[in-house]
Write a protein that holds these residues in place. Structure first.
Motif, short mmCIF file in Angstrom:
data_model
loop_
_atom_site.label_atom_id
_atom_site.label_comp_id
_atom_site.label_asym_id
_atom_site.label_seq_id
_atom_site.Cartn_x
_atom_site.Cartn_y
_atom_site.Cartn_z
N LEU B 5 0.84 -1.20 0.00
CA LEU B 5 0.00 0.00 0.00
C LEU B 5 0.87 1.25 0.00
O LEU B 5 0.36 2.36 0.06
N LEU B 83 -4.39 5.71 -1.78
CA LEU B 83 -3.88 4.73 -0.82
C LEU B 83 -3.12 5.43 0.31
O LEU B 83 -3.25 5.05 1.48
N VAL B 259 -9.20 -0.17 2.04
CA VAL B 259 -7.85 -0.63 2.35
C VAL B 259 -7.50 -0.44 3.82
O VAL B 259 -6.36 -0.59 4.20
N ARG B 303 -10.26 -8.32 5.46
CA ARG B 303 -9.41 -7.24 4.96
C ARG B 303 -8.98 -7.52 3.51
O ARG B 303 -9.02 -6.64 2.65
N LEU B 304 -8.60 -8.76 3.24
CA LEU B 304 -8.12 -9.09 1.89
C LEU B 304 -9.23 -9.03 0.85
O LEU B 304 -9.02 -8.62 -0.28
N PHE B 305 -10.44 -9.44 1.24
CA PHE B 305 -11.57 -9.33 0.31
C PHE B 305 -11.81 -7.86 -0.04
O PHE B 305 -12.06 -7.50 -1.18
N LEU B 307 -9.67 -5.41 0.14
CA LEU B 307 -8.54 -4.93 -0.65
C LEU B 307 -8.70 -5.35 -2.12
O LEU B 307 -8.49 -4.55 -3.04
N ARG B 308 -9.06 -6.59 -2.32
CA ARG B 308 -9.30 -7.09 -3.68
C ARG B 308 -10.38 -6.26 -4.37
O ARG B 308 -10.22 -5.85 -5.52
N PHE B 310 -11.34 -3.20 -3.69
CA PHE B 310 -10.81 -1.87 -3.92
C PHE B 310 -10.00 -1.87 -5.22
O PHE B 310 -10.18 -1.02 -6.09
N TRP B 311 -9.16 -2.87 -5.34
CA TRP B 311 -8.30 -2.99 -6.52
C TRP B 311 -9.15 -3.16 -7.79
O TRP B 311 -8.97 -2.44 -8.78
#
Lengths: 404, 404, 375
Positions: B5, B83, B259, B303-305, B307-308, B310-311
C-alpha cells in the motif's frame, strides 16, 4: 420428566437380568470381533456371520422387534422391555436397529401399518426372526433426492407386475433377500398418485446388481429387466405409494429415534490419555480439551434429540419436526466431528489401523462426515421437510405421519 | 502480485510526507477523542464537531475524494495518492469513507456516473468538500430488502416533483442536508421501470423525521407529505432508477472495497496482555490464544476481500461476485467475533465503560454483531445476488455493474 | 499495489494448464486415486523436463531462479488436477531444505539431481501422527565408528513411495536434532503404504541403518532450524496447490448446479444449494488471498512467518471445507470414486495433516506474532 432409561420395576429388572444372562451366553466367541460400523473397512466375514447368527437368535426370542405382535414374530412386549434390550445390547457395542445389514427396522413397521393381513403373515415373520435381509430401493440416477420422480415402471400383467428400470446408491455388499422398492405403476398418472411399493424377492430373474465403490464403502446399482413380481407383493395399494412413502420416510428421516449413546467421545478421551505429546498426555492440552468439550456437547444434544424422537414414537405422539431436525443436526455434527478428530489425532484419524483404537474406527467416522451427508435425502431436503412441518411461510403445517 | 500500500516513487513519498505533516497539524487537539463507531454510545458532541471540521478541511484540499475530478471538488489524484490518504488517516483511527456521518462515499459516485453536467456542478462540490451530509433513503416499511417495491410516490407537477410516502431505518442522529431518495415516478408502470432517484434538500417543507431507537443506535423514519422537489434534482432520468440503483447498490454491497485495517485484534491483544486471570495474563491462556487466532485470521480474510474489491474497482475490472461475498462474509465474521469477544472478556464485553479499553468499544462491537446483519439488504439478499452473478442454476451469470 | 499476475506468470499458468489438460484428464486421475497409484514416474519426468522441479532454486544449481509466486502459479494449476507425486515434497520442500541448510558440496551434488528429477528426496519429520513439533522427533541417531546408526519409525511420510533418498529428522545423543540424508536402498529401510482415507502416505522404518558422517545435512544439531527455515518458504507453494484445487472444485460445482436438474429445475435455483456455493467461495477466496499475500511477502523480503503459518492454516482448512460443501451440492454421485470430487476429498484430508494441521499452524502464527512469556 423422567430421563431414566433403566427405571426398572420388579418385572423389568427380572427381564434385564434375563437379557444380560442371555447376552453373556450368546455373545460368547465374539470377544475378538469389533462391531465395526456398516461401511467400515475393518468389517470382515467372521463378524458378518456372527451378526447374522445373533440376529436369528434374537429373532427367535422375538427380541429383534420386541414391541411387535407375537403373531408376526415380535415379542409383544412393552416400551420398557425395548429399552432394556436397547441399552443392554448397547453395552455389547451393538444396537438393535442394525444387528446386521438390513433395513428391516424401517420396512417392517411400514408393512405392519400398510400391509394386508395375508401380507403381514407372509412377509413379517422371516424379517422379524432375523432370517432375511432387506434393502430399501428408492433412489434413481435422474431423480436423486426427488424420489417421487420415479422412472422404474411396474406394469400389471395378469397376476404379476413386470418391473423395468434402474435404482442406484442402495444396499450393502452382501446380496439382499428382498428389495423394498418404490415403483411407478401408472406412467401417465399425476405426480404422487402413480407410485406403489413392491416387496421383491432378491433372487427374481432379471435383477442385476452392480456394486459402486463409494466414499463410505460399497453401495449398488440395481437393474430390473422384465422382473416378474407376484401382484400379492404390492403393499399398501396400487398408486397409493406416496402415502406409504410418508410412513417410510418419516422413519428413515430420524423419526424412529434411538436410546443408545455414541461411544465416540469416551474413545477419544481414552486415546488422548494414552497418547503423549511433548512429554504430557494429549488430554492435558487445553486446545484439545476445548475441542473435545465441543464434540461432547454436540453429541449429547444429538443423543437427546434421538431419545426425544424415540419417546415420541412409542407414545404415538409424533414430533412435528423432530425427525428432520435430528437427522440434519446429526449429520452436521458428524461432519464437524470428522474435522475435530483430525485436529486431535492428526494422521491417526485417517488410518483404520487397530493400534489407533481397538473399538472405534476413527477413520470411518472421519470419512462418514462428508460421505454420509446425503443418504436418504440431502441436508437440503431435511430442511425442506422441517420448514413444511413447522409451516414456515405457510398458513398451516404439514402433520408428521404416524409411524408405529 | 504486489500487495504493497506504499509505492515508494519519489512523488508518492513526498505526498505521504505532506499528508503526514498535514494530519499532525490538523489532528492536534483530538488526542483525547476516541473515534468511536458511528452508533457507539460513546460518541459525543465534541467528537462530532471535530469530525465535521476535519472533513471540511480535507475537502478543501480535495482529499476527501482524492480521485474525483478537480472541477467537482475532487483531488484529481491517482489511486496511489488515495492509498496514501487512506492509510495515513487510518493511522489516526479514522477512515476516509466516514470521516463524519454521511453517505457521500456512495452517493457521489452514483451522481458522477449518472448526473447531467449541470447536476454534477451543482451537487458534487458541497459533498466533495465535506460541507453537506447526505442520507440514503431507500427502505420502506412494507418492502424491507425489496427496494424495487417502492411505494413512495413522486409525481410531476410543473417544474417540480411532489413526494408522498414513508421511508424507514435510515440516517443517523444528526439531521441530513440532503436525502438521496429512491421514489416511484410511475405508479402504473412495470416493476423496475417505474423508479427514479431524487436528491432532496433536507430542509424542504413537508419532511418529518422521527428517530427510531435500534440495537445499533439511532436510525429514523422519514415521512414525506407533499414535499415539492425541483425537477432538476431528479438524477439519472425519469423511470431509469433501477439502472442507477445497480451502480449504487454495487457500491453499498461491498463493491467499493477499502484498504483500512480493523484495529480490533490489536486492541483485543492489548486488553489480554494487561488483564490477569488465574495468576497469569489472558494472553498466556491457550484457549484465549486459540480464539484470538480465529478472530485474527477471519478479520484478515475480510481485509483481503476488501482490498481485492478496492483494486478491482480502481482498475475498472469489476469482480463478478466480490462485493456481496465481502459484505456477506464481513457480517458473518462480525457476528462470530461478537461471541468471541464475550468468551474472552466476559462481562467486560458488555459494558461501555472506558476503563475496559480507552480505544476499543467492545460493547459496541458485540452489539454490532446481530445489529448489523441486515443494513442494505439481509444476508439472504447478499447470497441471492451472489448466485445471480455466478449464474448458479442459470446458463450465464449477470454482469457486475461498473462503478466509478 | 497490483493484484494481477505478471506476463511471465500468466505464461507459466497457461503452460501448466495445457500440460495437465493433456497428461491428466479427469477420468484418468480418478483411476489413479481409486487405485492409490499416485506415484507416476513418467509424468514426474515430464514435469521435470518442463522445469517445474526446483523452480525456486538458483540457476547455478540447476533451478530456474524463479520467484515464489512464479512457482506458486504453476502449483496452483497442478492442484486443480490434483496432480499427485513428489513435485512439491521433493521439488520444492527438499530442494529448499538443501538450499537452506546443506554445505556447498552437498548443494552441488544434490540440487541438480533434484531439479532434473534424477533424485527424489523426501523429508521424514515426525514419528507420530499427532504432532509436528520438535518433540515428535524420536528416531535416534547414534554415533558409531566412522559414522552413525539411524533407528526409528516415521509413522506418516508423504510421498515416500517414489523416494530415491530420505532426509530424516533424528534425535542425537546430546538431544539435538540432525537432518540425515539416507539412500532409499540402504539396508534396514522398509516402506509400508498406509491403508486409510488418505493418499501417498507410508510408514517408513529405519532399522539400524548405517549412515556416513558426511550424510548429515549442514550443521548437526541445527536440523530443526533448517527445517523451519525451509518450511517458511515452501509452505505457501503447497498452499497455492490447495488454492488451485479449491478453484477447480468451485468451477465444477457451479457448473453442476446448472446441469443437474431435480424437482423440475436446475439445482442452482434452490437457495439452499446456492448457500453451499457461497460458503465454498469464501473458503476458496480466503485461501487464495491469504496465500498470495504471504508469497508476496516472501518475494519482497518482508517478515513472513505469521503470514505463512496463517496461509497453511487457512488453505488446508479451505480445501477440506470446500470439498465438504461440494459434497453437499453433489450428494451421492460426488461420493463415487469415479467422480473427480473423490480425488480431491482424499487429497484434502491428506494435506490437512501434511506438515501440520490448521490448529498447529494457528498456534505457530500466534507465537510468531505474540511470543509467549512476554505478557
Amino acid at each position: 420428566m423422567d430421563f431414566n432409561v433403566q427405571a426398572d420395576t420388579q418385572e423389568i429388572s427380572v427381564f434385564r437380568k434375563e437379557v444380560r444372562e442371555w447376552l453373556q451366553e450368546n455373545m460368547r466367541g465374539a470377544e475378538g470381533l469389533r462391531w465395526s460400523a456398516t461401511w467400515s473397512t475393518r468389517e470382515n466375514e467372521e463378524e458378518y456371520q456372527f451378526r447374522r447368527k445373533l440376529a436369528r437368535e434374537l429373532g427367535e426370542k422375538g427380541w429383534l422387534f420386541p414391541m411387535f405382535p407375537v403373531e408376526y414374530g415380535g415379542a409383544g412386549l412393552t416400551i420398557d422391555h425395548q429399552l432394556v434390550l436397547e441399552t443392554e445390547l448397547d453395552h455389547s457395542g451393538i444396537n438393535l436397529a442394525a444387528v446386521f445389514y438390513t433395513l428391516a427396522r424401517i420396512v417392517a413397521p411400514v408393512i405392519l401399518k400398510w400391509g394386508t393381513e395375508e401380507q403381514k403373515r407372509e412377509f413379517l415373520p422371516p424379517m422379524l426372526c432375523g432370517e432375511v435381509s432387506v434393502w430399501q430401493v428408492l433412489t434413481e440416477p435422474q431423480g436423486g433426492s426427488d424420489i417421487a420422480t420415479c422412472h422404474t415402471k411396474a406394469i400389471k400383467n395378469g397376476n404379476h407386475y413386470v418391473v423395468d428400470g434402474q435404482k442406484t446408491m442402495v444396499g450393502y455388499h452382501h446380496p439382499p433377500d428382498f428389495l423394498w422398492t418404490l415403483v411407478c405403476t401408472d406412467p401417465s398418472g399425476p405426480r404422487h398418485e402413480n407410485l406403489s411399493w413392491l416387496y421383491i424377492p432378491g433372487n427374481s430373474d432379471g435383477i442385476t446388481i452392480q456394486p459402486m465403490s463409494l466414499m463410505m464403502g460399497i453401495k449398488n446399482t440395481v437393474f430390473f429387466d422384465h422382473v416378474r413380481v407376484p401382484a400379492f407383493n404390492l403393499v399398501g395399494g396400487e398408486n397409493n405409494g406416496w402415502r406409504v412413502a410418508n410412513t417410510h420416510l418419516e422413519l428413515e428421516h430420524g423419526g424412529e429415534g434411538r436410546v443408545g449413546a455414541d461411544p465416540l467421545v469416551e474413545r477419544v478421551v481414552a486415546y488422548c490419555q494414552q497418547m503423549r505429546v511433548a512429554g504430557a498426555p494429549l488430554m492435558e492440552d487445553t486446545s484439545i480439551r476445548d475441542i473435545i468439550a465441543d464434540m461432547m456437547i454436540e453429541l449429547h444434544a444429538v443423543h437427546l434429540f434421538a431419545r426425544r424422537n424415540f419417546w415420541h414414537r412409542y407414545v404415538r405422539e409424533p414430533h412435528p419436526y423432530g425427525g428432520a431436525q435430528f437427522r440434519y443436526y446429526q449429520r452436521m455434527v458428524r461432519l464437524r466431528n470428522g474435522e475435530r478428530l483430525q485436529q486431535i489425532m492428526g494422521c491417526d484419524a485417517l488410518v483404520p489401523n487397530l493400534t489407533v483404537n481397538e473399538v472405534v474406527d476413527f477413520e470411518y467416522v472421519v470419512r462418514s462426515g462428508p460421505g454420509m451427508l446425503h443418504g436418504g435425502g440431502t441436508l437440503d431436503t431435511d430442511r425442506l421437510v422441517f420448514a413444511r412441518r413447522v409451516g414456515l411461510g405457510r398458513p398451516t403445517k404439514e402433520t408428521a405421519p404416524t409411524t408405529i | 502480485m504486489d500487495f504493497s500500500l506504499s509505492p515508494d516513487t519519489p512523488a508518492i513519498a513526498a505526498f505521504r510526507k505532506e499528508v503526514q505533516e498535514w494530519l499532525q497539524e490538523n489532528m492536534r487537539g483530538a488526542e483525547h477523542l476516541r473515534w468511536s463507531g458511528i452508533w457507539s454510545t460513546r460518541e459525543n458532541e465534541e467528537e462530532y464537531r471535530f469530525r465535521r471540521e476535519l472533513a471540511r478541511k480535507l475537502g478543501e484540499k480535495g482529499w476527501l475524494f482524492p480521485m474525483f475530478p478537480v472541477q467537482y471538488g475532487g483531488g484529481g489524484l491517482t489511486v496511489d495518492h488515495q492509498l496514501v490518504l487512506e492509510t495515513e488517516i487510518g493511522r489516526h483511527g479514522l477512515n476516509l469513507n466516514s470521516v463524519f456521518y454521511t453517505l457521500a462515499r456512495l452517493v457521489a459516485p452514483a451522481i458522477l456516473k449518472w448526473g447531467s453536467e449541470e447536476q454534477k456542478r451543482e451537487f458534487l462540490p458541497p459533498m466533495l468538500r465535506g460541507e453537506v451530509s447526505v442520507w440514503q433513503v431507500l427502505t420502506e416499511p412494507q418492502g424491507g430488502s425489496d427496494v424495487a417495491t417502492c411505494r413512495t410516490k413522486a409525481l410531476r407537477d410543473g417544474d417540480h416533483y411532489v413526494v408522498n410516502g414513508q421511508k424507514i431505518m435510515v440516517g443517523y442522529h444528526h439531521p441530513p442536508d440532503f436525502l438521496w431518495a429512491l421514489v416511484c415516478t410511475d405508479p402504473s408502470g412495470p416493476r423496475h421501470e417505474n423508479l427514479s432517484w431524487l436528491y432532496i434538500p433536507g430542509n424542504s417543507a413537508g419532511i418529518t423525521i422521527q428517530p427510531m431507537h435500534l440495537m445499533m443506535g439511532i436510525k429514523n423514519s422519514v415521512f414525506f407529505d407533499n414535499v415539492r422537489v425541483p425537477a432538476f434534482n431528479l438524477v439519472g432520468g425519469e423511470n431509469n432508477g433501477w439502472k442507477v440503483a445497480n451502480t449504487y447498490l454495487e457500491l453499498e454491497h461491498g463493491g467499493g472495497g477499502n484498504v483500512t485495517e480493523d484495529p480490533l485484534v490489536v486492541r483485543l491483544v492489548r486488553y489480554c496482555q494487561r488483564t490477569q486471570g488465574d495468576g497469569k495474563t489472558l494472553m498466556e491462556d491457550q484457549s484465549i490464544r486459540d480464539i484470538i487466532a480465529d478472530t485474527l485470521i477471519e478479520l484478515d480474510v475480510v481485509r483481503l476481500f476488501a482490498l481485492r474489491n478496492f483494486w478491482c474497482r480502481y482498475v475498472r475490472e469489476p469482480h463478478p461476485y466480490g462485493g456481496v461475498q465481502y459484505i456477506y462474509h464481513q457480517r458473518v465474521v462480525r457476528l462470530r467475533n461478537a461471541e468471541r469477544l464475550q468468551r474472552i472478556l466476559g462481562y467486560d464485553a458488555l459494558v461501555t465503560d472506558l476503563s475496559v479499553h480507552e480505544q476499543a468499544d467492545f460493547e459496541y462491537a458485540v452489539r454490532s454483531g446481530p445489529g448489523w446483519l441486515h443494513g442494505g439488504g439481509t444476508l439472504d439478499t447478499d447470497r441471492l445476488i451472489f448466485a445471480r452473478r455466478l449464474g448458479l442454476g442459470r446458463p450465464t451469470g449477470e454482469a457486475a455493474p461498473t462503478t466509478v | 499495489m497490483d493484484l494481477r499476475l505478471t506476463k511471465t506468470q500468466n505464461m507459466f499458468k497457461r503452460a501448466a494448464a495445457d500440460f495437465v489438460k493433456v497428461e491428466a484428464p479427469s477420468h484418468i486421475v480418478t483411476e489413479w486415486f481409486r487405485n492409490k497409484a499416485t506415484f507416476l514416474p513418467d509424468l514426474y519426468r515430464k514435469a521435470a523436463n518442463l522445469g517445474w522441479l526446483g523452480m525456486v532454486v538458483p540457476e547455478r544449481y540447476g533451478g530456474a531462479s524463479a520467484s515464489f509466486t512464479d512457482c506458486a502459479v504453476v502449483f496452483e494449476e497442478l492442484g486443480r488436477v490434483p496432480l499427485p507425486g513428489p513435485l512439491f515434497s521433493s521439488g520444492v520442500l527438499s530442494a529448499l531444505l538443501v538450499l537452506e541448510g546443506a554445505s556447498e558440496a552437498q548443494k552441488e551434488s544434490l540440487l541438480p539431481a533434484i531439479c532434473s528429477g534424477r533424485s527424489i528426496v523426501i523429508v521424514a519429520i515426525t514419528d507420530k501422527g499427532v504432532d509436528w513439533g520438535t518433540e515428535s522427533v524420536e528416531t535416534r541417531l547414534t554415533n558409531t565408528t566412522g559414522g552413525f546408526v539411524l533407528d526409528g519409525t516415521k509413522r506418516f511420510v508423504y510421498d515416500a513411495e517414489g523416494a530415491t533418498s530420505f532426509i530424516c529428522a533424528a534425535r542425537m545423543e546430546n538431544g539435538g536434532i540432525a537432518l540425515v540424508l539416507v539412500n532409499r536402498e540402504s539396508p534396514g529401510i522398509s516402506i509400508t503404504p498406509h491403508v486409510g482415507f488418505m493418499v501417498s502416505v507410508a510408514e517408513v522404518r529405519f532399522d539400524r541403518v548405517k549412515v556416513a558422517a558426511s550424510s548429515v545435512l549442514g550443521e548437526a544439531g541445527a536440523g530443526w532450524q533448517i527445517l523451519d527455515g525451509a518450511l517458511q518458504k515452501a509452505l505457501p507453494i503447497l498452499c497455492a496447490y490447495q488454492v488451485g484445487a479449491c478453484q477447480e472444485i468451485f468451477d465444477f460445482t457451479a457448473e453442476y448446479t446448472r446441469t443437474r436438474v431435480v424437482f423440475g429445475q436446475p439445482i442452482g435455483r434452490f437457495q439452499r444449494v446456492q448457500d453451499h456455493c457461497v460458503e465454498l467461495s469464501i473458503h476458496l477466496d480466503a485461501a487464495r488471498w491469504v496465500t498470495y499475500e504471504a508469497l508476496w511477502k516472501l518475494d519482497s523480503g518482508l517478515p513472513a512467518a505469521a503470514g505463512v503459518h496463517e496461509a497453511k492454516a487457512v488453505a488446508s482448512e479451505a480445501y477440506y471445507q470446500v470439498c465438504n460443501f461440494s459434497h453437499m451440492v453433489h450428494a451421492g454421485p460426488g461420493t463415487d470414486y469415479g467422480h473427480p470430487l473423490m480425488a480431491h476429498s482424499l487429497m484434502a484430508h491428506t494435506l490437512y495433516q501434511y506438515l501440520g494441521t490448521p490448529l498447529h499452524h494457528k498456534r505457530k502464527m500466534m507465537d510468531a506474532l505474540y511470543p509467549r512469556g512476554k505478557g
